[in-house]
Motif scaffolding. Structure first.
Motif, PDB file in Angstrom:
ATOM      1  N   ARG A 186      16.070  33.185  45.507  1.00 22.90           N
ATOM      2  CA  ARG A 186      16.227  34.036  44.520  1.00 22.90           C
ATOM      3  C   ARG A 186      15.646  34.065  43.257  1.00 22.90           C
ATOM      4  N   GLN A 187      15.687  32.717  42.517  1.00 18.16           N
ATOM      5  CA  GLN A 187      14.650  32.231  41.781  1.00 18.16           C
ATOM      6  C   GLN A 187      13.341  32.011  42.468  1.00 18.16           C
ATOM      7  N   ALA A 193      12.423  32.366  55.001  1.00 18.42           N
ATOM      8  CA  ALA A 193      11.879  33.408  54.985  1.00 18.42           C
ATOM      9  C   ALA A 193      10.947  34.313  53.350  1.00 18.42           C
ATOM     10  N   ARG A 194      11.514  33.818  52.757  1.00 15.38           N
ATOM     11  CA  ARG A 194      10.905  34.426  51.597  1.00 15.38           C
ATOM     12  C   ARG A 194       9.959  32.816  50.775  1.00 15.38           C
ATOM     13  N   LEU A 195      10.500  32.114  51.181  1.00 17.75           N
ATOM     14  CA  LEU A 195       9.925  31.088  50.170  1.00 17.75           C
ATOM     15  C   LEU A 195       8.535  30.701  51.478  1.00 17.75           C
ATOM     16  N   GLN A 196       8.448  31.331  52.124  1.00 21.29           N
ATOM     17  CA  GLN A 196       6.966  31.641  53.177  1.00 21.29           C
ATOM     18  C   GLN A 196       6.109  30.068  53.501  1.00 21.29           C
ATOM     19  N   TYR A 197       8.127  29.789  54.295  1.00 19.63           N
ATOM     20  CA  TYR A 197       7.919  28.121  55.235  1.00 19.63           C
ATOM     21  C   TYR A 197       8.174  28.113  56.159  1.00 19.63           C
ATOM     22  N   LYS A 198       6.898  28.203  57.150  1.00 22.39           N
ATOM     23  CA  LYS A 198       8.146  28.739  59.058  1.00 22.39           C
ATOM     24  C   LYS A 198       7.518  26.988  59.472  1.00 22.39           C
ATOM     25  N   PRO A 199       9.168  27.112  60.220  1.00 19.17           N
ATOM     26  CA  PRO A 199       8.870  25.550  60.545  1.00 19.17           C
ATOM     27  C   PRO A 199       8.003  25.327  61.704  1.00 19.17           C
ATOM     28  N   ALA A 209      14.556  37.577  58.971  1.00 18.11           N
ATOM     29  CA  ALA A 209      13.605  36.480  58.680  1.00 18.11           C
ATOM     30  C   ALA A 209      12.915  36.383  59.951  1.00 18.11           C
ATOM     31  N   VAL A 210      13.126  36.149  60.967  1.00 16.26           N
ATOM     32  CA  VAL A 210      12.423  36.117  62.579  1.00 16.26           C
ATOM     33  C   VAL A 210      11.129  37.296  62.606  1.00 16.26           C
ATOM     34  N   ALA A 211      10.798  38.141  62.051  1.00 12.89           N
ATOM     35  CA  ALA A 211       9.782  38.791  61.499  1.00 12.89           C
ATOM     36  C   ALA A 211       8.854  38.355  60.526  1.00 12.89           C
TER      37      ALA A 211
END
Length: 249
Positions: free
Chosen positions: A18-19, A55-61, A91-93
């Protein structure tokens, strides 16, 4: 204590998102390890929030973590609320995950059985996500969700899926009011998703959609106009194909 740690993890990652504070990948990799350690303790809501934060941080495990997260989320799907169903699928998408067919089938069932109705914005996010991951839900399932989301007061003549036939009383539709709640970009995304999912809403619903787009034309970006025009052509082709199929019977 296990649940408290899980709640802390989900709240923390959502707060960062969010931040718009994205930690370095090395930090997120450590977070991922801790997440997997706590995975068995996480509720469906905590897991949905955590995935959306990532997902919003664009980090995929990594691959193994993705499989474990999908497996755990599938276990929670039968009891998820509608808001969490929207979050987890979105999020999955966004993370580029590819859920198994068993995951999607469980999702489709819960989307119809969960209490309440989807918010219009949530419905738009859901169909966008389904199109994004290349899913092909039953068109009857899509129609039933559209009917209930937009308060179309439809009486089902049967169960669900392809057998669903909506018998709507057009005088009581509230589609126009619902569409007014959507931002211009979300309108464009939703109609594009319909086209990609090969789903053609009824002509009357489409007339309300077109009217709403006309009212918001000044707020649409050039790309939104392009997406809507493309989707409109695709949907018209689908309408014509359906009409030809019926006439040939």
């Amino acid at each position: 204590r296990c649940g408290e740690v899980s709640d802390l993890l989900s709240c923390f990652i959502v707060g960062l998102a969010r931040q718009r504070l994205r930690p370095p990948d090395s930090w997120l990799q450590l977070f991922e390890q801790l997440l997997l350690q706590q995975l068995s303790c996480m509720s469906g809501g905590q897991l949905a929030k955590t995935l959306l934060g990532l997902a919003r941080l664009q980090y995929k495990p990594d691959y193994i973590a993705v499989q474990l997260l999908l497996q755990r989320s599938q276990q929670h799907l039968p009891s998820m609320s509608r808001s969490n169903l929207v979050k987890v699928l979105h999020a999955v998408a966004k993370l580029g995950m590819v859920p198994a067919d068993s995951w999607l089938q469980e999702y489709y069932k819960r989307a119809l059985s969960a209490p309440g109705t989807f918010q219009v914005s949530g419905f738009g996010m859901m169909v966008w996500a389904l199109a994004k991951i290349g899913a092909k839900p039953d068109l009857g399932w899509m129609q039933q969700l559209l009917d209930t989301t937009f308060d179309m007061n439809c009486a089902s003549s049967s169960g669900d899926g392809d057998d669903y036939v909506g018998q709507c009383r057009t005088g009581s539709w509230e589609v126009a009011g619902k569409l007014q709640q959507m931002q211009p970009q979300h309108l464009a995304n939703m109609i594009c998703a319909f086209a990609k999912l090969d789903f053609t809403p009824g002509p009357e619903w489409m007339s309300w959609f077109r009217a709403q787009v006309g009212q918001q034309a000044g707020a649409l970006e050039e790309l939104d106009h392009f997406h809507i025009e493309w989707a409109w052509r695709e949907l018209n082709e689908q309408y014509r194909a359906a009409a030809d199929a019926i006439s040939s019977l």
